[in-house]
Design an enzyme around this catalytic site. Sequence first.
Site, PDB file in Angstrom:
ATOM      1  N   SER A 189      30.811  34.782  35.682  1.00  0.00           N
ATOM      2  CA  SER A 189      30.943  35.780  34.627  1.00  0.00           C
ATOM      3  C   SER A 189      29.585  36.420  34.320  1.00  0.00           C
ATOM      4  O   SER A 189      28.958  36.984  35.204  1.00  0.00           O
ATOM      5  CB  SER A 189      31.563  35.127  33.393  1.00  0.00           C
ATOM      6  OG  SER A 189      31.919  36.090  32.433  1.00  0.00           O
ATOM      7  N   ASP A 341      42.087  39.755  35.762  1.00  0.00           N
ATOM      8  CA  ASP A 341      40.728  39.718  35.217  1.00  0.00           C
ATOM      9  C   ASP A 341      40.287  41.144  34.915  1.00  0.00           C
ATOM     10  O   ASP A 341      40.292  42.006  35.801  1.00  0.00           O
ATOM     11  CB  ASP A 341      39.784  39.057  36.214  1.00  0.00           C
ATOM     12  CG  ASP A 341      38.365  38.895  35.682  1.00  0.00           C
ATOM     13  OD1 ASP A 341      38.095  39.311  34.540  1.00  0.00           O
ATOM     14  OD2 ASP A 341      37.524  38.346  36.423  1.00  0.00           O
ATOM     15  N   HIS A 371      40.122  35.205  34.424  1.00  0.00           N
ATOM     16  CA  HIS A 371      38.712  35.051  34.066  1.00  0.00           C
ATOM     17  C   HIS A 371      38.503  33.818  33.179  1.00  0.00           C
ATOM     18  O   HIS A 371      39.285  33.538  32.282  1.00  0.00           O
ATOM     19  CB  HIS A 371      38.246  36.297  33.309  1.00  0.00           C
ATOM     20  CG  HIS A 371      36.763  36.416  33.193  1.00  0.00           C
ATOM     21  ND1 HIS A 371      35.993  37.090  34.109  1.00  0.00           N
ATOM     22  CD2 HIS A 371      35.899  35.941  32.270  1.00  0.00           C
ATOM     23  CE1 HIS A 371      34.729  37.033  33.753  1.00  0.00           C
ATOM     24  NE2 HIS A 371      34.640  36.333  32.632  1.00  0.00           N
TER      25      HIS A 371
END
Length: 401
Positions: A189, A341, A371
Amino acid sequence: MGFKALCLGLLCALCASYIYITIPGNIEEYWKVIALFTVAKTCTFMDMCFENLGIMKHGDLISMIVSLDHTQPLSDENVTVTDTTFVDTPVRLYLPKRKSEIRRPAVIYIHGGGFCFGSFKQSAYDSLNRWTANKLNAVVVGLDYRLAPQHHFPAQFEDSFTAVKFFLQDKILRKYGVDPTRICVSGDSSGGNLAAAVTQQVQIDLEIKHKIKLQALIYPVLQIIDSCLPSHQEHECGIILTKDLGIKLISSYLTTDETLAQAIRRNQHMPLESRHLFKFVNWSTLLPKKYRKNHVYTKPVLGRHNYSLPALMDIRASPLLASDSQLQNLPSTYILTCQYDCVRDDGLMYVTRLQNVGVQVTHDHIENGFHGALSLMVSPVYLRLGLRIKDMYISWLDKNL
């Protein structure tokens, strides 16, 4: 009494409408995921309420909850674990106990959390790094960085780059028995953003003798200049990471000006002089056809606001803005993306751009993934998706490091 009951009912309805989430039918462990993210959205809703009431600042409640998951640097029968600092950056070292006749590889891992939350102390990251060290007989460095909104860009990049540069010194590599030709920088991320930016900088920094052999990016956030990618539109109300939450985190990362988030939401935040950069994130040419679907590319509105934010055009904040000549210097790369995501397309475009300049890329795409699953690889949760991502990541490292 009736009025109070009405107010309570309206409040409950408001909470329910905010917290309600829809989960795609092909998600593994469907009911477990629903329960987890109902809790997550409840916490996010409470954080917003406390901020509006002036009880806490944005993110304080989430930070408090995350800190409850912090672990101590406990060694085990396989790995010696210690907390220390590289320059002024906190790091956690994982040193295998088994003997080795040759120098070991090393993995530097940068945690996610939207630049605002997270730590190598979280049990999911501690477990991942501990497993990596034991499985690969590798020295693993988990590093922390200053967090927004108390610290804005480029503090997060500078902390990460400074720690990596320190580690790459000959005397430090010798101290920990690391092979300077077998070093990987990884992250998920926002940590994937920092890992990508740090790797780009290390490869061109003439003061750094030893370069990075591999980079591994797990559902990375790689650009902030276009907020209308197909994945932004399809997963605006995504699992764990919604478009609004992502914009809120990015805005907090860059500035205290609350109007920036509104401008990003409308895709009107970039200055006129950024026009030449959009070729690097033009999803109509960089995304595979299956992800473009029936979406129509629309150019952002430039110059609507006059933000004095050099970060908006800085490749250290948006590694996707690096030129082709800069990308050619990069090492073999692993990129993992998830279908559900909001930032899926950042990783997909980076795959295309790296392949176009001849960088060796391994790309794993999880059709039923979302995610943040890696950070949910904690007891008693242990989502199978998080374990699968961990296994795919470590398997690639094992083959290439």
